[in-house]
Design a protein around this motif. Structure first.
Motif, mmCIF file in Angstrom:
data_model
loop_
_atom_site.group_PDB
_atom_site.id
_atom_site.type_symbol
_atom_site.label_atom_id
_atom_site.label_comp_id
_atom_site.label_asym_id
_atom_site.label_seq_id
_atom_site.Cartn_x
_atom_site.Cartn_y
_atom_site.Cartn_z
ATOM 1 N N ALA A 135 49.784 41.550 53.961
ATOM 2 C CA ALA A 135 48.823 41.842 52.898
ATOM 3 C C ALA A 135 49.509 42.370 51.643
ATOM 4 O O ALA A 135 49.149 41.982 50.527
ATOM 5 C CB ALA A 135 47.771 42.829 53.390
ATOM 6 N N GLN A 136 50.499 43.239 51.800
ATOM 7 C CA GLN A 136 51.177 43.794 50.627
ATOM 8 C C GLN A 136 51.873 42.702 49.827
ATOM 9 O O GLN A 136 51.876 42.738 48.596
ATOM 10 C CB GLN A 136 52.177 44.881 51.033
ATOM 11 C CG GLN A 136 52.753 45.632 49.848
ATOM 12 C CD GLN A 136 51.677 46.378 49.058
ATOM 13 O OE1 GLN A 136 50.903 47.141 49.612
ATOM 14 N NE2 GLN A 136 51.619 46.145 47.758
ATOM 15 N N ASP A 137 52.448 41.716 50.509
ATOM 16 C CA ASP A 137 53.089 40.598 49.805
ATOM 17 C C ASP A 137 52.069 39.822 48.974
ATOM 18 O O ASP A 137 52.340 39.447 47.828
ATOM 19 C CB ASP A 137 53.775 39.651 50.788
ATOM 20 C CG ASP A 137 54.989 40.257 51.462
ATOM 21 O OD1 ASP A 137 55.390 41.387 51.096
ATOM 22 O OD2 ASP A 137 55.542 39.603 52.369
ATOM 23 N N VAL A 138 50.891 39.590 49.540
ATOM 24 C CA VAL A 138 49.836 38.869 48.826
ATOM 25 C C VAL A 138 49.396 39.675 47.605
ATOM 26 O O VAL A 138 49.283 39.137 46.489
ATOM 27 C CB VAL A 138 48.633 38.569 49.750
ATOM 28 C CG1 VAL A 138 47.468 37.986 48.954
ATOM 29 C CG2 VAL A 138 49.043 37.649 50.880
ATOM 30 N N MET A 139 49.176 40.980 47.789
ATOM 31 C CA MET A 139 48.745 41.823 46.675
ATOM 32 C C MET A 139 49.801 41.868 45.581
ATOM 33 O O MET A 139 49.471 41.825 44.384
ATOM 34 C CB MET A 139 48.407 43.227 47.178
ATOM 35 C CG MET A 139 47.153 43.259 48.034
ATOM 36 S SD MET A 139 46.644 44.901 48.584
ATOM 37 C CE MET A 139 47.875 45.267 49.836
ATOM 38 N N LEU B 31 49.700 38.488 43.668
ATOM 39 C CA LEU B 31 48.506 38.401 42.827
ATOM 40 C C LEU B 31 48.622 39.321 41.612
ATOM 41 O O LEU B 31 48.231 38.942 40.499
ATOM 42 C CB LEU B 31 47.249 38.727 43.639
ATOM 43 C CG LEU B 31 46.885 37.703 44.715
ATOM 44 C CD1 LEU B 31 45.705 38.208 45.537
ATOM 45 C CD2 LEU B 31 46.590 36.348 44.107
ATOM 46 N N GLU B 32 49.170 40.510 41.801
ATOM 47 C CA GLU B 32 49.367 41.436 40.679
ATOM 48 C C GLU B 32 50.359 40.856 39.671
ATOM 49 O O GLU B 32 50.146 40.927 38.463
ATOM 50 C CB GLU B 32 49.859 42.786 41.183
ATOM 51 C CG GLU B 32 50.007 43.812 40.069
ATOM 52 C CD GLU B 32 50.471 45.154 40.592
ATOM 53 O OE1 GLU B 32 51.158 45.849 39.824
ATOM 54 O OE2 GLU B 32 50.151 45.521 41.736
ATOM 55 N N ALA B 33 51.441 40.263 40.162
ATOM 56 C CA ALA B 33 52.428 39.651 39.276
ATOM 57 C C ALA B 33 51.807 38.492 38.491
ATOM 58 O O ALA B 33 52.085 38.330 37.297
ATOM 59 C CB ALA B 33 53.635 39.176 40.075
ATOM 60 N N MET B 34 50.965 37.698 39.151
ATOM 61 C CA MET B 34 50.307 36.580 38.465
ATOM 62 C C MET B 34 49.346 37.098 37.395
ATOM 63 O O MET B 34 49.274 36.546 36.303
ATOM 64 C CB MET B 34 49.564 35.710 39.477
ATOM 65 C CG MET B 34 50.501 34.905 40.371
ATOM 66 S SD MET B 34 49.660 34.034 41.724
ATOM 67 C CE MET B 34 48.404 33.096 40.885
ATOM 68 N N GLU B 35 48.613 38.176 37.707
ATOM 69 C CA GLU B 35 47.716 38.784 36.725
ATOM 70 C C GLU B 35 48.472 39.282 35.508
ATOM 71 O O GLU B 35 48.051 39.080 34.370
ATOM 72 C CB GLU B 35 46.973 39.963 37.378
ATOM 73 C CG GLU B 35 45.538 39.714 37.649
ATOM 74 C CD GLU B 35 44.874 40.940 38.267
ATOM 75 O OE1 GLU B 35 45.066 42.075 37.794
ATOM 76 O OE2 GLU B 35 44.146 40.733 39.253
ATOM 77 N N THR B 36 49.594 39.939 35.766
ATOM 78 C CA THR B 36 50.433 40.454 34.683
ATOM 79 C C THR B 36 50.958 39.311 33.829
ATOM 80 O O THR B 36 50.932 39.386 32.591
ATOM 81 C CB THR B 36 51.604 41.279 35.254
ATOM 82 O OG1 THR B 36 51.067 42.347 36.043
ATOM 83 C CG2 THR B 36 52.485 41.836 34.163
ATOM 84 N N LEU B 37 51.391 38.249 34.474
ATOM 85 C CA LEU B 37 51.901 37.091 33.755
ATOM 86 C C LEU B 37 50.813 36.451 32.897
ATOM 87 O O LEU B 37 51.038 36.101 31.737
ATOM 88 C CB LEU B 37 52.473 36.064 34.741
ATOM 89 C CG LEU B 37 53.135 34.835 34.144
ATOM 90 C CD1 LEU B 37 54.342 35.254 33.300
ATOM 91 C CD2 LEU B 37 53.552 33.886 35.239
ATOM 92 N N GLU B 38 49.609 36.319 33.456
ATOM 93 C CA GLU B 38 48.491 35.742 32.711
ATOM 94 C C GLU B 38 48.107 36.620 31.530
ATOM 95 O O GLU B 38 47.752 36.117 30.463
ATOM 96 C CB GLU B 38 47.283 35.546 33.623
ATOM 97 C CG GLU B 38 47.454 34.394 34.594
ATOM 98 C CD GLU B 38 46.283 34.277 35.560
ATOM 99 O OE1 GLU B 38 45.279 35.012 35.421
ATOM 100 O OE2 GLU B 38 46.382 33.436 36.476
#
Length: 148
Positions: free
Chosen positions: A131-135, A138-145
């Motif tokens: 789960a931590q890897d998924v979170m 997703l956080e990195a993708m949000e930051t990138l977006e």
């Protein structure tokens, strides 16, 4: 109705908590999953590691104050976990923490597995992404977006 010999995948989680007491809703949510038939808990092992690194097992029946609502899972003992598991858990822990090792069956998957087997299917691979890897992804993708 699925064959009684069909089982869902068995998983384990090791969750470390700071301090020497388990608090919060974790055990409540675990019991909710059991009550709704989503999982079946086979074993729960609570392990502590004091500030000096001394390891101890927490007896769920005798240590309700330290184990919190996990004490309700005192009867979850299938024999899957052994003494070696306590040592392995302890090696992953930081000093000054408690950890809950929970072994559970994903009972939600039994009808799907039974149907796949009845249709001639055979599981040839499986895996789990923590789960931590998924979170983190997703956080990195949000930051990138957000920066695009």
């Amino acid at each position: 109705m699925p064959d009684a010999d069909v089982h869902g995948p068995i998983d384990f989680v090791l969750i470390e908590f700071t301090g020497d007491r388990l608090t919060g809703r974790g055990a409540e949510e675990l019991m909710s999953l059991v009550e709704r038939g989503i999982i079946h808990v086979y074993d729960v092992l609570i392990v502590g590691k004091d500030a000096e690194g001394t390891v101890y097992a927490v007896d769920l029946e005798e240590s309700a104050g330290r184990a919190g609502d996990f004490a309700h899972l005192a009867g979850a003992r299938s024999g899957i976990l052994a003494e070696d598991d306590l040592r392995e858990v302890a090696s992953a822990m930081q000093p000054g923490t408690l950890a809950a090792l929970i072994v559970y069956e994903n009972t939600w998957a039994i009808p799907f597995i039974a149907a796949a087997l009845e249709s001639g299917g055979q599981l040839i691979a499986g895996g789990r992404i923590p789960a931590q890897d998924v979170m983190d992804v997703l956080e990195a993708m949000e930051t990138l977006e957000a920066t695009s």
